[in-house]
Design a protein around this motif. Structure first.
Motif, PDB file in Angstrom:
ATOM      1  N   UNK A   4      -9.326 -26.964  25.942  1.00 32.42           N
ATOM      2  CA  UNK A   4      -9.005 -28.319  26.646  1.00 32.42           C
ATOM      3  C   UNK A   4      -9.207 -28.131  28.141  1.00 32.42           C
ATOM      4  N   UNK A   5      -8.840 -26.889  28.610  1.00 34.35           N
ATOM      5  CA  UNK A   5      -8.769 -26.822  30.063  1.00 34.35           C
ATOM      6  C   UNK A   5     -10.128 -26.473  30.506  1.00 34.35           C
ATOM      7  N   UNK A   6     -10.844 -26.023  29.691  1.00 35.67           N
ATOM      8  CA  UNK A   6     -12.427 -25.398  30.304  1.00 35.67           C
ATOM      9  C   UNK A   6     -12.977 -27.024  30.097  1.00 35.67           C
ATOM     10  N   UNK A   7     -12.854 -27.787  29.164  1.00 35.40           N
ATOM     11  CA  UNK A   7     -13.641 -28.921  29.195  1.00 35.40           C
ATOM     12  C   UNK A   7     -13.372 -30.019  30.357  1.00 35.40           C
ATOM     13  N   UNK A   8     -12.203 -29.742  30.724  1.00 34.27           N
ATOM     14  CA  UNK A   8     -11.598 -30.514  31.699  1.00 34.27           C
ATOM     15  C   UNK A   8     -12.503 -30.166  33.171  1.00 34.27           C
ATOM     16  N   UNK A   9     -12.397 -28.752  33.082  1.00 31.73           N
ATOM     17  CA  UNK A   9     -13.179 -28.237  34.216  1.00 31.73           C
ATOM     18  C   UNK A   9     -15.006 -28.476  34.445  1.00 31.73           C
ATOM     19  N   UNK A  10     -15.232 -28.531  33.118  1.00 30.83           N
ATOM     20  CA  UNK A  10     -16.740 -29.183  32.988  1.00 30.83           C
ATOM     21  C   UNK A  10     -17.092 -30.577  33.562  1.00 30.83           C
ATOM     22  N   UNK A  11     -15.922 -31.391  32.917  1.00 33.76           N
ATOM     23  CA  UNK A  11     -16.210 -32.730  33.480  1.00 33.76           C
ATOM     24  C   UNK A  11     -16.102 -32.779  35.108  1.00 33.76           C
ATOM     25  N   UNK A  12     -15.296 -31.848  35.610  1.00 32.52           N
ATOM     26  CA  UNK A  12     -15.102 -32.185  36.992  1.00 32.52           C
ATOM     27  C   UNK A  12     -16.348 -31.493  37.529  1.00 32.52           C
TER      28      UNK A  12
ATOM     29  N   UNK B 146      -9.866 -40.805  31.935  1.00 34.57           N
ATOM     30  CA  UNK B 146      -8.613 -40.308  31.243  1.00 34.57           C
ATOM     31  C   UNK B 146      -9.024 -39.951  29.724  1.00 34.57           C
ATOM     32  N   UNK B 147      -8.624 -38.636  29.424  1.00 26.07           N
ATOM     33  CA  UNK B 147      -8.941 -37.821  28.219  1.00 26.07           C
ATOM     34  C   UNK B 147     -10.432 -37.539  28.228  1.00 26.07           C
ATOM     35  N   UNK B 148     -10.869 -37.106  29.264  1.00 22.37           N
ATOM     36  CA  UNK B 148     -12.064 -37.082  29.618  1.00 22.37           C
ATOM     37  C   UNK B 148     -12.911 -35.875  28.717  1.00 22.37           C
ATOM     38  N   UNK B 149     -12.117 -35.071  27.993  1.00 19.59           N
ATOM     39  CA  UNK B 149     -12.630 -33.831  27.219  1.00 19.59           C
ATOM     40  C   UNK B 149     -13.285 -34.625  25.962  1.00 19.59           C
ATOM     41  N   UNK B 150     -12.679 -35.922  25.701  1.00 15.97           N
ATOM     42  CA  UNK B 150     -13.368 -36.307  24.600  1.00 15.97           C
ATOM     43  C   UNK B 150     -14.463 -37.167  24.661  1.00 15.97           C
ATOM     44  N   UNK B 151     -15.070 -37.282  26.199  1.00 17.31           N
ATOM     45  CA  UNK B 151     -16.298 -37.812  26.458  1.00 17.31           C
ATOM     46  C   UNK B 151     -17.565 -36.969  26.451  1.00 17.31           C
ATOM     47  N   UNK B 152     -17.158 -35.762  25.974  1.00 16.68           N
ATOM     48  CA  UNK B 152     -18.385 -34.769  25.860  1.00 16.68           C
ATOM     49  C   UNK B 152     -18.811 -34.870  24.546  1.00 16.68           C
ATOM     50  N   UNK B 153     -20.348 -35.405  24.587  1.00 12.99           N
ATOM     51  CA  UNK B 153     -21.085 -35.337  23.218  1.00 12.99           C
ATOM     52  C   UNK B 153     -21.128 -34.206  22.586  1.00 12.99           C
ATOM     53  N   UNK B 154     -20.219 -34.010  21.413  1.00  9.05           N
ATOM     54  CA  UNK B 154     -20.306 -32.732  20.753  1.00  9.05           C
ATOM     55  C   UNK B 154     -21.310 -32.207  19.887  1.00  9.05           C
ATOM     56  N   UNK B 155     -22.592 -32.929  20.126  1.00  6.78           N
ATOM     57  CA  UNK B 155     -24.064 -32.193  19.470  1.00  6.78           C
ATOM     58  C   UNK B 155     -24.606 -31.857  20.582  1.00  6.78           C
ATOM     59  N   UNK B 156     -24.208 -32.025  21.685  1.00  9.95           N
ATOM     60  CA  UNK B 156     -25.045 -31.556  23.036  1.00  9.95           C
ATOM     61  C   UNK B 156     -24.619 -30.455  23.686  1.00  9.95           C
ATOM     62  N   UNK B 157     -25.372 -29.660  24.021  1.00 10.77           N
ATOM     63  CA  UNK B 157     -24.826 -28.139  24.976  1.00 10.77           C
ATOM     64  C   UNK B 157     -24.224 -28.951  26.206  1.00 10.77           C
ATOM     65  N   UNK B 158     -23.550 -28.134  27.044  1.00 10.44           N
ATOM     66  CA  UNK B 158     -22.930 -28.624  28.071  1.00 10.44           C
ATOM     67  C   UNK B 158     -24.274 -28.842  29.278  1.00 10.44           C
ATOM     68  N   UNK B 159     -24.950 -28.069  29.284  1.00  9.08           N
ATOM     69  CA  UNK B 159     -26.230 -28.134  30.202  1.00  9.08           C
ATOM     70  C   UNK B 159     -26.844 -29.428  30.157  1.00  9.08           C
ATOM     71  N   UNK B 160     -26.986 -29.841  28.986  1.00 11.80           N
ATOM     72  CA  UNK B 160     -27.754 -31.272  28.494  1.00 11.80           C
ATOM     73  C   UNK B 160     -27.065 -32.310  29.015  1.00 11.80           C
TER      74      UNK B 160
END
Length: 322
Positions: free
Chosen positions: A157-165, A99-113
């Motif tokens: 927000x929608x893009x971050x949700x897609x990234x987590x999926x 839940x609220x998975x967008x917040x689980x991405x590390x802000x100082x890391x690129x998506x690929x990391x």
């Protein structure tokens, strides 16, 4: 190969705080077959997230699984050594998008990391291989490869949700658990996320458990529906049958309180307020069908119209139904 993928039997979870036991889940049972989408619905505090965390073995103290089994392809994963579970099951067979998975991405890391970290922790060390798999995953969720070089703050927000999926798809799991994947998103983005989930289910054959407080979301996407209230299963069965003829008073209340362009707003019926009682049916303080037995005893799960329903109205032994 058996169609049955996951079977939860009499699962109970409690939190022990100041020598008090607070029950979060009580005797929860259900099963899901390969390739199905199961919608788990209920209000806040109903135990939905606790159930998801129990399945992925992430209940932390003071929480504890006190009873039950979780059978994945016939093996009780609660009895599996936790290191083996994380190595062989988590992400490889079962992925979880919180839940609220967008917040689980590390802000100082690129998506690929994020993809590198996940793959390397599961023994895949070749970065070219990981990148190729990440590229396929983001393509599956309708994102451009360029997203992989971005930082989370550069995405919507929608893009971050897609990234987590996409991240949940990295190691080709058979089951993905999505916890409120459409919360905090606008209506158009919500629909695009749900359509994406159905695309993953159809094209990859991935089994999906979707957790939501919105019964309309579950109706849109799920073949089966599990209705939770106060940590207990109130109703479980085919989604279409439940929506057309809800049996439990709580399910009826959820459906009747949902706005629709086809409904007269003045005829919406919100569920009555009420506290969860210390004994009897957990819903009896809010139920319009309440009787004395409901206040004194807790109903079991009864079979009615091919469904499971926790309500004395469907207890054939009491001859309340024909």
């Amino acid at each position: 190969m058996t169609r049955l993928l996951l079977k939860v039997q009499d699962l109970s979870v409690a939190y022990f705080i100041h020598k008090q036991e607070i029950v979060a889940l009580k005797d929860v049972s259900f099963e899901i077959e390969r390739g199905e989408i199961l919608g788990i619905i209920g209000e806040s505090g109903s135990g939905k997230t606790t159930l998801a965390k129990a399945i992925i073995r992430s209940i932390k103290p003071p929480g504890k699984i006190t009873k039950g089994k979780i059978l994945y392809e016939g093996e009780d994963i609660l009895s599996v050594d936790i290191k083996r579970f994380k190595r062989e099951y988590l992400w490889k067979k079962i992925s979880y998008v919180p839940q609220a998975s967008q917040n689980s991405l590390n802000g100082v890391m690129r998506i690929i990391d994020h993809f590198y970290d996940t793959a390397i922790s599961h023994g895949i060390t070749d970065r070219n291989t990981i990148y190729d798999k990440a590229k396929e995953a983001v393509k599956m969720v309708s994102l451009d490869e360029r997203v992989l070089s971005s930082y989370p703050h550069e995405l919507s927000g929608g893009m971050k949700q897609r990234v987590l999926i996409a991240l949940s798809l990295l190691l080709d799991p058979e089951l993905i658990i999505l916890d409120e994947p459409t919360s905090a998103l606008d209506v158009a983005t919500q629909k695009s996320i749900l359509d994406l989930v159905m695309k993953i289910n159809k094209e990859l054959g991935t089994t999906i458990i979707l957790i939501t407080h919105d019964i309309g979301v579950a109706n849109y996407i799920a073949k089966k529906m599990l209705v939770l209230y106060a940590g207990q299963v109130m109703e479980f069965g085919n989604t279409e049958e439940i929506m057309n003829n809800p049996l439990h008073p709580y399910t009826q209340g959820l459906i009747n309180s949902v706005p629709s362009i086809y409904k007269d707003v003045s005829k919406l019926k919100p569920i009555s307020e009420g506290e969860i009682p210390l004994k009897g049916c957990p819903f009896h303080t809010r139920c319009s069908y309440v009787s004395e037995i409901c206040k004194m005893e807790e109903p079991g799960l009864y079979t009615a119209n091919t469904r499971l329903v926790r309500c004395f109205l469907y207890d054939k032994a009491r001859k309340n139904i024909s």
